[in-house]
Design an enzyme around this catalytic site. Structure first.
Site, PDB file in Angstrom:
ATOM      1  CD  GLU A 110      22.349 -21.539   9.038  1.00 18.00           C
ATOM      2  OE1 GLU A 110      23.150 -20.900   8.335  1.00 18.00           O
ATOM      3  OE2 GLU A 110      21.122 -21.406   8.963  1.00 18.00           O
ATOM      4  CE1 TYR A 122      29.789 -18.483  17.458  1.00 16.20           C
ATOM      5  CE2 TYR A 122      29.614 -20.533  16.237  1.00 16.20           C
ATOM      6  CZ  TYR A 122      29.962 -19.204  16.298  1.00 16.20           C
ATOM      7  OH  TYR A 122      30.486 -18.587  15.183  1.00 16.20           O
TER       8      TYR A 122
END
Ligand SMILES: CC(C)(COP(=O)(O)OP(=O)(O)OC[C@H]1O[C@@H](n2cnc3c(N)ncnc32)[C@H](O)[C@@H]1OP(=O)(O)O)[C@@H](O)C(=O)NCCC(=O)NCCS
Length: 157
Positions: A110, A122
């Site tokens: 998250e 990411y």
């Protein structure tokens, strides 16, 4: 500390790292982990928590839990004066490779929706947005972007 990454290495978290990590943590996150949270990672049966050292000093840290076959990345930080040098990417590679060795076939995490640097990192590693958790973070009500890397077995592609 010099800017040279030639000495970069990753070691498992140990108790002596925690005071220095806490000092980095409080200037990094609006909801920093407590000392107890880091201590819990020391003997976490399903966890990997690594410290990045440059010239023997803490340059960053990060962890993941391996829950059955899923690696869940819990924390990733690079010291502010050493960002943009590739340490975050190498740390993620190390975490995900070790998680795969522990049986993970996919990875999740998250990230705050405003955290463009982390989302870009990411994204470049192959994570994609899976969902958005509205008002997830209690400190400011910010949304969480849930990201997933669905094929860790054949990663990196
Ligand atoms: C996110 C973080 C770990 C990245 O670490 P880093 O060592 O600076 O990252 P790297 O130098 O390895 O960069 C890897 C990629 O991340 C992205 N990135 C890093 N900094 C960026 C920035 N300021 N803006 C946009 N993208 C950025 C880029 O895609 C970069 O790839 P590139 O160099 O090919 O462009 C670091 O910024 C950090 O510690 N932030 C504060 C803590 C945090 O937000 N952690 C994530 C919580 S989910």
């Amino acid at each position: 500390m010099s800017g040279s990454l030639a000495t970069l290495r990753f070691v498992p978290l140990n108790k002596s790292h925690i005071p220095e990590i806490l000092a980095i943590e409080v200037v990094t996150h609006s909801a920093p982990w407590s000392s107890k949270s880091f201590e819990n990672e020391l003997d976490h049966k399903h966890g990997i928590f690594l410290v990045a050292l440059v010239d023997g000093k803490i340059a960053g840290y990060g962890g993941t839990w391996v829950l059955i076959d899923e690696a869940h990345v819990t924390n990733v930080v690079v010291r502010e004066d050493l960002r943009g040098l590739g340490i975050g990417r190498k740390l993620m590679h190390e975490l995900l490779t070790r998680a795969r060795e522990m049986g993970a076939v996919c990875a999740t995490l998250e990230v705050r929706s405003s955290n463009k640097a982390a989302i870009s990192l990411y994204d470049s590693l192959g994570f994609v947005q899976a969902t958005l958790r509205k008002h997830y973070y209690p400190d400011n009500g910010e949304d969480a972007v849930v990201m997933m890397l669905d094929d860790l077995i054949h990663w990196p592609k």
